[in-house]
Motif scaffolding. Sequence first.
Motif, PDB file in Angstrom:
ATOM      1  N   ARG A 340       0.933  -1.262   0.020  1.00  0.00           N
ATOM      2  CA  ARG A 340       0.084   0.052  -0.010  1.00  0.00           C
ATOM      3  C   ARG A 340       0.761   1.378   0.131  1.00  0.00           C
ATOM      4  N   TRP A 341       2.024   1.178   0.833  1.00  0.00           N
ATOM      5  CA  TRP A 341       2.966   2.196   0.606  1.00  0.00           C
ATOM      6  C   TRP A 341       3.596   2.576  -0.662  1.00  0.00           C
ATOM      7  N   VAL A 342       3.745   1.417  -1.335  1.00  0.00           N
ATOM      8  CA  VAL A 342       4.328   1.649  -2.796  1.00  0.00           C
ATOM      9  C   VAL A 342       3.426   2.145  -3.537  1.00  0.00           C
ATOM     10  N   GLU A 343       2.068   1.754  -3.743  1.00  0.00           N
ATOM     11  CA  GLU A 343       1.044   2.575  -4.548  1.00  0.00           C
ATOM     12  C   GLU A 343       0.696   3.871  -4.178  1.00  0.00           C
ATOM     13  N   GLN A 344       0.890   4.365  -2.847  1.00  0.00           N
ATOM     14  CA  GLN A 344       0.844   5.725  -2.490  1.00  0.00           C
ATOM     15  C   GLN A 344       1.963   6.487  -2.992  1.00  0.00           C
ATOM     16  N   MET A 345       3.081   5.679  -3.034  1.00  0.00           N
ATOM     17  CA  MET A 345       4.365   6.429  -3.428  1.00  0.00           C
ATOM     18  C   MET A 345       4.093   6.861  -4.974  1.00  0.00           C
ATOM     19  N   LYS A 346       3.592   6.027  -5.940  1.00  0.00           N
ATOM     20  CA  LYS A 346       3.668   6.150  -7.020  1.00  0.00           C
ATOM     21  C   LYS A 346       2.771   7.308  -7.417  1.00  0.00           C
ATOM     22  N   ARG A 347       1.649   7.671  -6.430  1.00  0.00           N
ATOM     23  CA  ARG A 347       0.792   8.856  -6.868  1.00  0.00           C
ATOM     24  C   ARG A 347       1.440  10.093  -6.609  1.00  0.00           C
ATOM     25  N   GLU A 348       2.513  10.016  -6.068  1.00  0.00           N
ATOM     26  CA  GLU A 348       3.362  11.536  -5.676  1.00  0.00           C
ATOM     27  C   GLU A 348       4.328  11.754  -6.941  1.00  0.00           C
ATOM     28  N   ALA A 349       4.702  12.976  -6.770  1.00  0.00           N
ATOM     29  CA  ALA A 349       5.703  13.653  -7.652  1.00  0.00           C
ATOM     30  C   ALA A 349       6.966  13.807  -6.841  1.00  0.00           C
ATOM     31  N   GLY A 350       8.189  13.910  -7.759  1.00  0.00           N
ATOM     32  CA  GLY A 350       9.465  13.830  -7.331  1.00  0.00           C
ATOM     33  C   GLY A 350      10.275  12.823  -7.140  1.00  0.00           C
ATOM     34  N   ARG A 351      11.377  12.865  -6.682  1.00  0.00           N
ATOM     35  CA  ARG A 351      12.284  11.636  -6.627  1.00  0.00           C
ATOM     36  C   ARG A 351      12.507  11.124  -5.095  1.00  0.00           C
ATOM     37  N   ILE A 352      13.074   9.829  -4.983  1.00  0.00           N
ATOM     38  CA  ILE A 352      13.147   9.289  -3.582  1.00  0.00           C
ATOM     39  C   ILE A 352      14.457   8.338  -3.741  1.00  0.00           C
ATOM     40  N   THR A 353      15.184   8.372  -2.758  1.00  0.00           N
ATOM     41  CA  THR A 353      16.182   7.600  -2.613  1.00  0.00           C
ATOM     42  C   THR A 353      16.033   5.855  -2.733  1.00  0.00           C
ATOM     43  N   ALA A 354      16.903   5.049  -3.234  1.00  0.00           N
ATOM     44  CA  ALA A 354      16.695   3.538  -3.341  1.00  0.00           C
ATOM     45  C   ALA A 354      16.773   3.202  -1.805  1.00  0.00           C
ATOM     46  N   LEU A 355      17.667   3.938  -1.061  1.00  0.00           N
ATOM     47  CA  LEU A 355      17.972   3.394   0.258  1.00  0.00           C
ATOM     48  C   LEU A 355      16.560   3.657   1.030  1.00  0.00           C
ATOM     49  N   GLU A 356      15.783   4.631   0.840  1.00  0.00           N
ATOM     50  CA  GLU A 356      14.652   4.920   1.460  1.00  0.00           C
ATOM     51  C   GLU A 356      13.526   3.905   1.287  1.00  0.00           C
ATOM     52  N   ILE A 357      13.471   3.777  -0.057  1.00  0.00           N
ATOM     53  CA  ILE A 357      12.365   2.500  -0.424  1.00  0.00           C
ATOM     54  C   ILE A 357      12.865   1.148   0.223  1.00  0.00           C
ATOM     55  N   GLN A 358      14.094   1.011   0.058  1.00  0.00           N
ATOM     56  CA  GLN A 358      14.312  -0.401   0.677  1.00  0.00           C
ATOM     57  C   GLN A 358      14.121  -0.433   2.318  1.00  0.00           C
ATOM     58  N   ARG A 359      14.475   0.868   2.867  1.00  0.00           N
ATOM     59  CA  ARG A 359      14.226   0.825   4.440  1.00  0.00           C
ATOM     60  C   ARG A 359      12.820   0.710   4.664  1.00  0.00           C
ATOM     61  N   ARG A 360      12.037   1.482   3.916  1.00  0.00           N
ATOM     62  CA  ARG A 360      10.483   1.444   4.481  1.00  0.00           C
ATOM     63  C   ARG A 360       9.781   0.235   4.146  1.00  0.00           C
ATOM     64  N   VAL A 361      10.129  -0.595   2.998  1.00  0.00           N
ATOM     65  CA  VAL A 361       9.694  -1.977   2.771  1.00  0.00           C
ATOM     66  C   VAL A 361      10.132  -2.948   3.948  1.00  0.00           C
ATOM     67  N   THR A 362      11.367  -2.815   4.171  1.00  0.00           N
ATOM     68  CA  THR A 362      12.026  -3.811   5.334  1.00  0.00           C
ATOM     69  C   THR A 362      11.653  -3.459   6.835  1.00  0.00           C
ATOM     70  N   ARG A 363      11.361  -2.167   6.899  1.00  0.00           N
ATOM     71  CA  ARG A 363      10.867  -1.830   8.395  1.00  0.00           C
ATOM     72  C   ARG A 363       9.511  -2.330   8.701  1.00  0.00           C
ATOM     73  N   ILE A 364       8.670  -2.495   7.870  1.00  0.00           N
ATOM     74  CA  ILE A 364       7.382  -3.174   7.678  1.00  0.00           C
ATOM     75  C   ILE A 364       7.487  -4.598   8.170  1.00  0.00           C
ATOM     76  N   TYR A 365       8.317  -5.413   7.677  1.00  0.00           N
ATOM     77  CA  TYR A 365       8.539  -6.841   7.941  1.00  0.00           C
ATOM     78  C   TYR A 365       9.035  -7.030   9.299  1.00  0.00           C
ATOM     79  N   CYS A 366      10.199  -6.004   9.635  1.00  0.00           N
ATOM     80  CA  CYS A 366      10.883  -6.184  10.862  1.00  0.00           C
ATOM     81  C   CYS A 366       9.954  -6.157  12.164  1.00  0.00           C
ATOM     82  N   TYR A 367       8.837  -5.196  11.800  1.00  0.00           N
ATOM     83  CA  TYR A 367       8.019  -4.913  12.870  1.00  0.00           C
ATOM     84  C   TYR A 367       7.088  -6.081  13.259  1.00  0.00           C
ATOM     85  N   VAL A 368       7.106  -7.142  12.567  1.00  0.00           N
ATOM     86  CA  VAL A 368       5.886  -8.217  12.666  1.00  0.00           C
ATOM     87  C   VAL A 368       5.917  -8.554  14.073  1.00  0.00           C
ATOM     88  N   PRO A 369       6.899  -9.090  14.786  1.00  0.00           N
ATOM     89  CA  PRO A 369       6.927  -9.875  16.242  1.00  0.00           C
ATOM     90  C   PRO A 369       6.268  -8.713  17.210  1.00  0.00           C
TER      91      PRO A 369
END
Length: 482
Positions: A340-369
């Motif tokens: 859902r965050w990726v779909e929301q990002m696609k509707r925004e303008a501008g640029r984003i670093t690759a590290l920020e994309i990787q961090r946001r996706v990984t953080r959601i999984y790491c918070y599962v416990p």
Amino acid sequence: MGVQLVVSLLTASIMQKMAPHCSFARWLLCNGSLYRYKHPSEEELCALAGKQKPKAKRDRRLNGVTEDKPLSVPKDINLHLETTPITTVDALVLRYFLEYQWFVDFAIYSTLVYLFTEGYYCLVDPQKEMNIGILWCLLTVFFSGKIFFMVMHHYFRSEEGGERSVCLTFAFFFLLVAMLVLVVREDYLEFGLDSGLANVSDNLEIFLKQRGWEWTVPITKLTFKLGLVALCSFIGACLTFPGLRLAQTHLDALKMAADKPMTQILLQASFLAPLVVVVMWIKPISRDLLLHAPMGKQTVQIMSDAAYNSTRLWTIVALCLLRLAMTRHHLQAYLQLAARWVEQMKREAGRITALEIQRRVTRIYCYVPVVSLQYLGPVILTLHCTLLLKSLGDYSWGLFPEPPPVSPAVGAAPARPAAPSAEEEGGEDMQATVAQITGALGAILTPLFYRGLFAFLTWWVAVCQVITSLFGLYFHQYLAAS
């Protein structure tokens, strides 16, 4: 107590030895039904953005390029995350996973020990033995509070500080709510706290007078209620973020089950379970309605007091099992936040670093416990408070008659044994001391007191879940969207 002690020690040994091989908590997360989203690599992001593959640092140094500029891509790239089942190897490296596994497994073993002791008491009826299942349930309630405090402490250490303010605000709010609840008469909220505290005060005064202490305890009731208010504030603060998270995952789970009406019904019933628990202790719309149901100009008694008490216990246990059955839907709805965050990002303008994309996706999984603890913690706490209410309050499951909560005589003293020998004198003195302490506590803290205490705690946990989850629904549907 020999049989119960052997079973208890055997259970503790099995729990320790079987944890690396067989774990219900690990199976709940890693049975292959939950899917996580993998973060994209830099090569994949470059290909989607129409860029060349980024050079390694060694190649940049050989070509004389010393600037280490982070890779950035347009936000509207056609990015689709890959999914993979959660495995044990993936989960073992997550923070708080071991705490989650130990806590959930301990709760399962505690419930099994309690079920054994209930069957043992029904078949053998050992009047002079202590119910060791109560000790396991008390430990589970204590560890539930410890887990909640650990998660709340994690929010307090956050750098942003917003979570800390939310916890403190809700702690103060629940402090006020608890003070208001404790002044409501028993005609409306039938906990039995006032009668239980009055019974404890009378027993304590008699106990002290028999020991030659001419002292009354007029402040016992006030002191206990002040401590109970502080405990309610702490529980409310700890259940704040679990309630907010439950509202978010509930909304997302309903969207994921849009084409499954039966699943939606179960999700709605699971979400409303705490509200049912709250209503069952509001006397005018629960007990009075069933015991004196209006039928025209007459009233009809649908069930007896004992039957209503047993029905209430069974209802809470069934609602806890329903919540447990819906665990997978809520956890998968949480993991869906990455897509859902990726779909929301696609509707925004501008640029984003690759590290920020990787961090946001990984953080959601790491918070599962943590999310799993937030979902299962209130369920486990409610279930074991209910089991303690049944056993310490001398309630019945409805299979056998319910014993009356008679207060034992404070002055009753056990029969004196024969004079011990010199070798056995030390051991028997210790046994006599333990027996005196246990007898004194049993004479002061009667089933009438336990009924009021654990009925209130069970009801309060449900109230905290109702308030925080309803606020979470409002926040995620209106405030977060705006």
